[in-house]
Design a protein around this motif. Structure first.
Motif, short mmCIF file in Angstrom:
data_model
loop_
_atom_site.label_atom_id
_atom_site.label_comp_id
_atom_site.label_asym_id
_atom_site.label_seq_id
_atom_site.Cartn_x
_atom_site.Cartn_y
_atom_site.Cartn_z
N GLY A 221 0.84 -1.20 0.00
CA GLY A 221 0.00 0.00 0.00
C GLY A 221 0.87 1.24 0.00
O GLY A 221 1.51 1.56 -1.00
N ASP A 222 0.97 1.91 1.13
CA ASP A 222 1.69 3.17 1.26
C ASP A 222 2.92 2.96 2.13
O ASP A 222 2.80 2.57 3.30
N SER A 223 4.11 3.24 1.59
CA SER A 223 5.35 2.98 2.32
C SER A 223 5.53 3.91 3.52
O SER A 223 6.39 3.65 4.38
N ASN A 306 8.30 -10.27 -3.03
CA ASN A 306 8.87 -9.61 -4.22
C ASN A 306 10.23 -9.04 -3.88
O ASN A 306 10.67 -9.08 -2.72
N LEU A 307 10.94 -8.57 -4.89
CA LEU A 307 12.33 -8.19 -4.73
C LEU A 307 12.50 -6.72 -4.39
O LEU A 307 11.80 -5.86 -4.95
N PRO A 308 13.47 -6.39 -3.52
CA PRO A 308 13.79 -4.98 -3.29
C PRO A 308 14.31 -4.29 -4.55
O PRO A 308 14.01 -3.12 -4.79
N ASP A 309 15.12 -5.01 -5.34
CA ASP A 309 15.60 -4.47 -6.62
C ASP A 309 14.52 -4.74 -7.66
O ASP A 309 14.48 -5.81 -8.28
N SER A 310 13.64 -3.79 -7.84
CA SER A 310 12.48 -4.03 -8.69
C SER A 310 11.92 -2.70 -9.19
O SER A 310 12.40 -1.63 -8.82
N TYR A 311 10.90 -2.81 -10.01
CA TYR A 311 10.17 -1.64 -10.46
C TYR A 311 8.96 -1.44 -9.54
O TYR A 311 8.52 -2.36 -8.87
N GLY A 312 8.43 -0.21 -9.53
CA GLY A 312 7.28 0.03 -8.68
C GLY A 312 6.73 1.44 -8.82
O GLY A 312 7.19 2.22 -9.66
N ASP A 313 5.80 1.79 -7.97
CA ASP A 313 4.99 3.01 -8.04
C ASP A 313 4.32 3.05 -9.41
O ASP A 313 5.00 3.13 -10.43
N THR A 327 -1.71 -1.37 -15.23
CA THR A 327 -0.84 -0.61 -14.33
C THR A 327 0.58 -0.69 -14.86
O THR A 327 1.03 -1.75 -15.31
N VAL A 328 1.29 0.45 -14.81
CA VAL A 328 2.65 0.53 -15.34
C VAL A 328 3.55 1.19 -14.30
O VAL A 328 3.25 2.29 -13.82
N SER A 329 4.64 0.54 -13.94
CA SER A 329 5.62 1.14 -13.03
C SER A 329 6.33 2.30 -13.72
O SER A 329 6.63 2.23 -14.91
N TYR A 330 6.62 3.35 -12.95
CA TYR A 330 7.41 4.44 -13.52
C TYR A 330 8.67 4.74 -12.69
O TYR A 330 9.38 5.70 -12.94
N LYS A 331 8.94 3.87 -11.70
CA LYS A 331 10.16 4.00 -10.90
C LYS A 331 10.90 2.67 -10.85
O LYS A 331 10.29 1.60 -10.98
N LYS A 332 12.20 2.77 -10.65
CA LYS A 332 13.02 1.58 -10.43
C LYS A 332 13.70 1.73 -9.08
O LYS A 332 14.30 2.76 -8.79
N TRP A 333 13.59 0.68 -8.26
CA TRP A 333 14.13 0.72 -6.91
C TRP A 333 15.33 -0.20 -6.77
O TRP A 333 15.44 -1.21 -7.48
N TRP A 334 16.21 0.14 -5.84
CA TRP A 334 17.34 -0.72 -5.50
C TRP A 334 17.33 -1.00 -4.01
O TRP A 334 16.79 -0.22 -3.21
N ARG A 335 17.95 -2.10 -3.63
CA ARG A 335 17.98 -2.50 -2.22
C ARG A 335 18.75 -1.49 -1.39
O ARG A 335 19.74 -0.91 -1.83
N VAL A 336 18.30 -1.29 -0.14
CA VAL A 336 18.97 -0.36 0.76
C VAL A 336 20.42 -0.78 0.98
O VAL A 336 21.34 0.03 0.89
N ASP A 337 20.64 -2.06 1.27
CA ASP A 337 21.99 -2.59 1.49
C ASP A 337 22.54 -3.08 0.16
O ASP A 337 22.13 -4.12 -0.35
N PRO A 338 23.51 -2.35 -0.44
CA PRO A 338 24.02 -2.75 -1.76
C PRO A 338 24.72 -4.10 -1.77
O PRO A 338 24.83 -4.73 -2.82
N GLU A 339 25.17 -4.58 -0.62
CA GLU A 339 25.81 -5.89 -0.57
C GLU A 339 24.81 -7.02 -0.77
O GLU A 339 25.21 -8.17 -0.99
N LYS A 340 23.51 -6.70 -0.70
CA LYS A 340 22.48 -7.71 -0.88
C LYS A 340 21.69 -7.49 -2.16
O LYS A 340 20.55 -7.94 -2.29
N THR A 341 22.32 -6.80 -3.11
CA THR A 341 21.66 -6.52 -4.38
C THR A 341 21.19 -7.81 -5.05
O THR A 341 21.94 -8.78 -5.14
#
Length: 368
Positions: A221-223, A306-313, A327-341
């Motif tokens: 829903g809403d982060s 679902n994956l942290p490294d994903s599309y969304g919003d 529905t179409v994503s218009y953002k791409k997200w990456w994981r907070v901890d880059p070591e867990k990409t």
């Protein structure tokens, strides 16, 4: 539909090459297109196109109308010793699953499969999507202690269809020094803020030193629900997820995102535990990731869906002739901890979903 994807989705600008999968599938579907087509067959075509992105937020949906608009099977008549259905109207259930995965947008196969077995096979609309004739109900074969058994199911109207109407709740277990906040969906509004404030008032007045947040089956829903919760923790700031936002034909990336915590007047300084399962999804998954990757608490249960490294919003459209919703994503997200990409959010303590609360209690007892 393709115009919407090409003009809005980050995959056409992020250099990942994922857009080529869509373009290839689009050409494949066009080559098989006849002179006329039903809305149902058209739905399957465009759903297959969207599905190759493996973006759980870019999808096509089909709204049913009429007597069977939301009809479902009553699974309570299934024998308790029966497992998953072996077949549906004579079609092996595993084959139906493969059709479902071809026309479904998902990022993690375990999530799609769990949704199929737990939710989708009981819904008339989903079975029709997968090519099952539902005009006279369905026959499902099960393996029981007394051998194979075939059961006929008719469809009934569901008692409720809006999972987001189920709101948060809390309880205080003073005897075991635990406060439990159950969050079935990420709905950010005045009701949520008041409920959260009341929960922590009870936590402070009772003196419990352990808080459990139950995110099992939270579909998102809403982060901002996570940000509001973290405001009750004694943390000055925390890392958030990098993001790229598509503005027309320009993709703007924002890195090193740090959120200043707008702390409340009174703060919780005890232990935080978060319960997750395969249905913890989208903003529910984001909540768990913020806690895990900022080392704010302990995660218990199953990996998120679902994956942290994903599309969304998402942006919402309606296709003009078929009236399908897109529905179409218009953002791409990456994981907070880059070591867990590339990794899903995996709990510190892995266990079946139904055992997660007891595992939290065991851990609390062992530490005290």
């Amino acid at each position: 539909m393709m115009d919407c994807l090409r003009e809005r989705h980050p995959a056409w600008l992020d250099g990942s090459g994922k857009h080529m999968l869509v373009e290839t599938q689009y050409k494949k579907e066009l080559s098989a297109l006849g002179e006329s087509i039903s809305v149902l067959d058209f739905y399957r075509m465009v759903a297959r196109i969207a599905a190759v992105l493996h973006d759980g937020h870019t999808s096509v949906s089909w709204r049913f109308y009429g007597a069977q608009a939301q009809s479902v099977i009553d699974p309570s008549i299934v024998p308790q010793d029966a497992g998953r259905p072996l077949s549906i109207n004579g079609v092996p259930a595993e084959e139906v699953l493969e059709v479902y995965k071809e026309i479904t947008s998902y990022e993690i196969a375990e999530y799609a499969e769990a949704c199929f077995w737990y939710y989708m096979i009981w819904k008339e609309s989903k079975l029709r999507m997968c090519g099952i004739d539902t005009s006279n109900g369905v026959d499902m074969a099960f393996q029981t202690e007394n051998g194979d058994q075939t059961i006929h199911f008719d469809f009934v109207q569901p008692k409720t269809t809006n999972t987001f109407a189920i709101r948060e709740s809390y309880s205080i277990d003073e005897k075991n020094n635990v406060g439990i906040f159950t969050l079935p969906a990420c709905t950010y509004d005045e009701h949520y803020r008041k409920m959260l404030d009341a929960f922590f008032e009870k936590v402070f007045s009772s003196g419990v030193q352990n808080v459990v947040v139950d995110l099992r089956a939270n579909q998102g829903g809403d982060s901002r629900v996570a940000n509001e919760f973290l405001a009750y923790l004694d943390v000055d700031e925390y890392r958030s997820w990098p993001v790229a936002v598509r503005y027309g034909w320009f993709l703007k990336r924002y890195d090193d995102v740090v959120t200043a915590n707008e702390k409340k007047d009174r703060l919780f300084d005890g232990n935080l535990y978060v319960l997750t399962d395969v249905y913890t999804y989208s903003s529910g998954m984001d909540f768990a990731m913020l806690v895990a990757d900022n080392h704010l608490g302990t995660l218990i249960g199953e990996p998120c869906g679902n994956l942290p490294d994903s599309y969304g919003d998402i942006l919402r459209f309606q296709l003009p002739h078929s009236q399908l919703n897109l529905t179409v994503s218009y953002k791409k997200w990456w994981r907070v901890d880059p070591e867990k990409t590339g990794e899903p959010v995996i709990p510190d303590i892995l266990c079946p979903s139904e055992e997660a609360m007891e595992k939290a209690y065991e851990l609390i007892r062992s530490q005290s």
